[in-house]
Design an enzyme around this catalytic site. Structure first.
Site, PDB file in Angstrom:
ATOM      1  N   GLY A 159      43.627  44.172  24.975  1.00 44.24           N
ATOM      2  CA  GLY A 159      43.703  43.127  25.997  1.00 44.24           C
ATOM      3  C   GLY A 159      44.615  43.393  27.185  1.00 44.24           C
ATOM      4  O   GLY A 159      44.811  42.504  28.010  1.00 44.24           O
ATOM      5  N   TRP A 183      44.155  45.201  29.941  1.00 48.50           N
ATOM      6  CA  TRP A 183      43.462  45.052  31.232  1.00 48.50           C
ATOM      7  C   TRP A 183      43.130  43.576  31.480  1.00 48.50           C
ATOM      8  O   TRP A 183      43.227  43.096  32.614  1.00 48.50           O
ATOM      9  CB  TRP A 183      42.176  45.890  31.262  1.00 48.50           C
ATOM     10  CG  TRP A 183      42.405  47.329  31.594  1.00 48.50           C
ATOM     11  CD1 TRP A 183      43.510  48.070  31.284  1.00 48.50           C
ATOM     12  CD2 TRP A 183      41.522  48.212  32.308  1.00 48.50           C
ATOM     13  NE1 TRP A 183      43.356  49.347  31.753  1.00 48.50           N
ATOM     14  CE2 TRP A 183      42.164  49.470  32.377  1.00 48.50           C
ATOM     15  CE3 TRP A 183      40.257  48.059  32.876  1.00 48.50           C
ATOM     16  CZ2 TRP A 183      41.577  50.569  33.011  1.00 48.50           C
ATOM     17  CZ3 TRP A 183      39.675  49.150  33.503  1.00 48.50           C
ATOM     18  CH2 TRP A 183      40.314  50.392  33.570  1.00 48.50           C
ATOM     19  N   ASP A 214      34.350  43.488  23.684  1.00 52.33           N
ATOM     20  CA  ASP A 214      34.730  44.669  22.892  1.00 52.33           C
ATOM     21  C   ASP A 214      34.064  44.614  21.517  1.00 52.33           C
ATOM     22  O   ASP A 214      33.746  43.541  21.006  1.00 52.33           O
ATOM     23  CB  ASP A 214      36.258  44.747  22.710  1.00 52.33           C
ATOM     24  CG  ASP A 214      36.730  46.179  22.415  1.00 52.33           C
ATOM     25  OD1 ASP A 214      37.367  46.782  23.313  1.00 52.33           O
ATOM     26  OD2 ASP A 214      36.453  46.703  21.316  1.00 52.33           O
ATOM     27  N   ASP A 225      28.673  44.846  21.437  1.00 55.47           N
ATOM     28  CA  ASP A 225      28.491  46.225  21.891  1.00 55.47           C
ATOM     29  C   ASP A 225      27.906  46.197  23.303  1.00 55.47           C
ATOM     30  O   ASP A 225      26.829  45.628  23.517  1.00 55.47           O
ATOM     31  CB  ASP A 225      27.511  46.915  20.911  1.00 55.47           C
ATOM     32  CG  ASP A 225      27.335  48.387  21.201  1.00 55.47           C
ATOM     33  OD1 ASP A 225      27.550  48.818  22.358  1.00 55.47           O
ATOM     34  OD2 ASP A 225      26.963  49.110  20.263  1.00 55.47           O
ATOM     35  N   ASP A 236      37.179  50.099  30.518  1.00 56.17           N
ATOM     36  CA  ASP A 236      38.096  51.104  29.952  1.00 56.17           C
ATOM     37  C   ASP A 236      37.543  51.531  28.583  1.00 56.17           C
ATOM     38  O   ASP A 236      38.260  52.097  27.764  1.00 56.17           O
ATOM     39  CB  ASP A 236      39.487  50.455  29.813  1.00 56.17           C
ATOM     40  CG  ASP A 236      40.599  51.457  29.562  1.00 56.17           C
ATOM     41  OD1 ASP A 236      40.471  52.617  30.003  1.00 56.17           O
ATOM     42  OD2 ASP A 236      41.610  51.079  28.930  1.00 56.17           O
ATOM     43  N   LYS A 295      36.136  54.030  33.186  1.00 52.28           N
ATOM     44  CA  LYS A 295      36.751  55.254  32.628  1.00 52.28           C
ATOM     45  C   LYS A 295      35.661  56.202  32.132  1.00 52.28           C
ATOM     46  O   LYS A 295      34.725  55.780  31.469  1.00 52.28           O
ATOM     47  CB  LYS A 295      37.660  54.899  31.457  1.00 52.28           C
ATOM     48  CG  LYS A 295      38.215  56.150  30.778  1.00 52.28           C
ATOM     49  CD  LYS A 295      39.404  55.895  29.917  1.00 52.28           C
ATOM     50  CE  LYS A 295      39.006  55.231  28.613  1.00 52.28           C
ATOM     51  NZ  LYS A 295      40.210  54.836  27.862  1.00 52.28           N
TER      52      LYS A 295
HETATM   53  C1  LIG Z   1      41.159  52.430  25.341  1.00 53.20           C
HETATM   54  S1  LIG Z   1      40.567  51.022  24.512  1.00 53.20           S
HETATM   55  C2  LIG Z   1      40.653  49.789  25.761  1.00 53.20           C
HETATM   56  C3  LIG Z   1      42.046  49.296  26.061  1.00 53.20           C
HETATM   57  C4  LIG Z   1      42.040  48.078  26.942  1.00 53.20           C
HETATM   58  N1  LIG Z   1      41.537  48.354  28.272  1.00 53.20           N
HETATM   59  C5  LIG Z   1      43.420  47.483  27.068  1.00 53.20           C
HETATM   60  O1  LIG Z   1      44.008  47.574  28.152  1.00 53.20           O
HETATM   61  O2  LIG Z   1      43.907  46.905  26.105  1.00 53.20           O
HETATM   62  C6  LIG Z   1      38.837  51.325  24.423  1.00 53.20           C
HETATM   63  C7  LIG Z   1      38.041  50.213  23.807  1.00 53.20           C
HETATM   64  O3  LIG Z   1      36.654  50.448  24.022  1.00 53.20           O
HETATM   65  C8  LIG Z   1      35.970  49.768  22.980  1.00 53.20           C
HETATM   66  N2  LIG Z   1      34.564  50.204  22.919  1.00 53.20           N
HETATM   67  C9  LIG Z   1      34.091  51.448  22.693  1.00 53.20           C
HETATM   68  N3  LIG Z   1      32.748  51.448  22.690  1.00 53.20           N
HETATM   69  C10 LIG Z   1      32.350  50.177  22.943  1.00 53.20           C
HETATM   70  C11 LIG Z   1      31.076  49.550  23.064  1.00 53.20           C
HETATM   71  N4  LIG Z   1      29.929  50.246  22.931  1.00 53.20           N
HETATM   72  N5  LIG Z   1      31.030  48.218  23.307  1.00 53.20           N
HETATM   73  C12 LIG Z   1      32.187  47.503  23.426  1.00 53.20           C
HETATM   74  N6  LIG Z   1      33.427  48.053  23.331  1.00 53.20           N
HETATM   75  C13 LIG Z   1      33.514  49.369  23.086  1.00 53.20           C
HETATM   76  C14 LIG Z   1      36.780  50.130  21.750  1.00 53.20           C
HETATM   77  O4  LIG Z   1      36.524  49.232  20.686  1.00 53.20           O
HETATM   78  C15 LIG Z   1      38.215  50.048  22.294  1.00 53.20           C
HETATM   79  O5  LIG Z   1      38.804  48.821  21.996  1.00 53.20           O
END
Ligand SMILES: C[S@@+](CC[C@H](N)C(=O)[O-])C[C@H]1O[C@@H](n2cnc3c(N)ncnc32)[C@H](O)[C@@H]1O
Length: 197
Positions: A54, A56, A71, A87, A110, A150
């Site tokens: 969370g 961002w 997420d 997803d 992200d 990203k």
């Molecule tokens: C680096 S973390 C994000 C950190 C977040 N921006 C923060 O500031 O707290 C990457 C996130 O992408 C999510 N993620 C990866 N593939 C996904 C998808 N297909 N759908 C939704 N979320 C996804 C992961 O569950 C993970 O929580």
């Protein structure tokens, strides 16, 4: 960059995140991107993809009137943030977003895949996620809206960048200071969405 310096930097942002009450160091990446490119409009609507835990969303909610965070993983509540567990590559998730907003001023992503250690595979998965983030941006952004995403650099990256350039006025690849130097992650920052029919 030496390993020593990289670790110092990690540690610095970890402490800063604690000090400012951010859930993740990544909050500083969005802050740095916003300071440079002015991505988050005051009182706008933001869709935050790959939002958990969370960081961002916390930053976005300081500017926006409404944030929709998505997420795969659960996320603790944040004021002004509607959380959807889903997803982003599935149409059913897009339908759930539509229950809350018709249009957005910014779509920020992200999201990143679980790292397998096989770079070719990880990069391909990252691009797959980015293509869906772009699809969501095209579905929800108002004319002139902004997109941040990203991406892991690699073979498929130039083609993805081309796709983004087709529908935004200004597109840059940016590595925020808070990203680790050795990391292959980069942020595509795109401003001025133009609907193409
Ligand atoms: C680096 S973390 C994000 C950190 C977040 N921006 C923060 O500031 O707290 C990457 C996130 O992408 C999510 N993620 C990866 N593939 C996904 C998808 N297909 N759908 C939704 N979320 C996804 C992961 O569950 C993970 O929580």
């Amino acid at each position: 960059m030496t390993r020593w310096y990289a670790e110092r930097k990690r540690d610095y942002y970890y402490k800063e995140a604690k000090k400012h009450g951010y859930r993740a160091r990544s909050a500083f990446k969005l802050l740095q991107i916003h300071r440079r490119y002015n991505i988050l409009k005051k009182n706008g609507i933001v869709i935050d993809l790959g939002a958990s835990p969370g960081g961002w969303s916390q930053v976005a909610s300081k500017f926006a009137s409404k944030v929709i965070a998505v997420d795969l993983q659960p996320m603790q509540p944040i004021e002004n943030v509607i959380f959807i567990q889903g997803d982003i590559t599935e149409d059913s998730t897009i339908e759930k977003i539509k229950e809350h907003v018709e249009e957005a001023d910014a779509v920020i992503s992200d999201a990143s895949p679980n790292i397998s250690g096989n770079y070719t595979l990880d990069q391909a998965r990252s691009i797959w996620i980015c293509q869906h983030a772009l699809k969501i941006a095209k579905e929800f952004l108002r004319e002139g809206g902004n997109f941040v995403c990203k991406v892991f650099e690699g073979e498929d990256y130039p083609e993805f960048l081309k796709d983004v350039k087709r529908c935004f006025r200004m597109v840059k690849s940016h590595a925020p200071q808070a990203s680790r130097k050795k990391s292959s992650e980069i942020y595509v920052v795109a401003k001025g969405y133009t609907k193409i029919f």
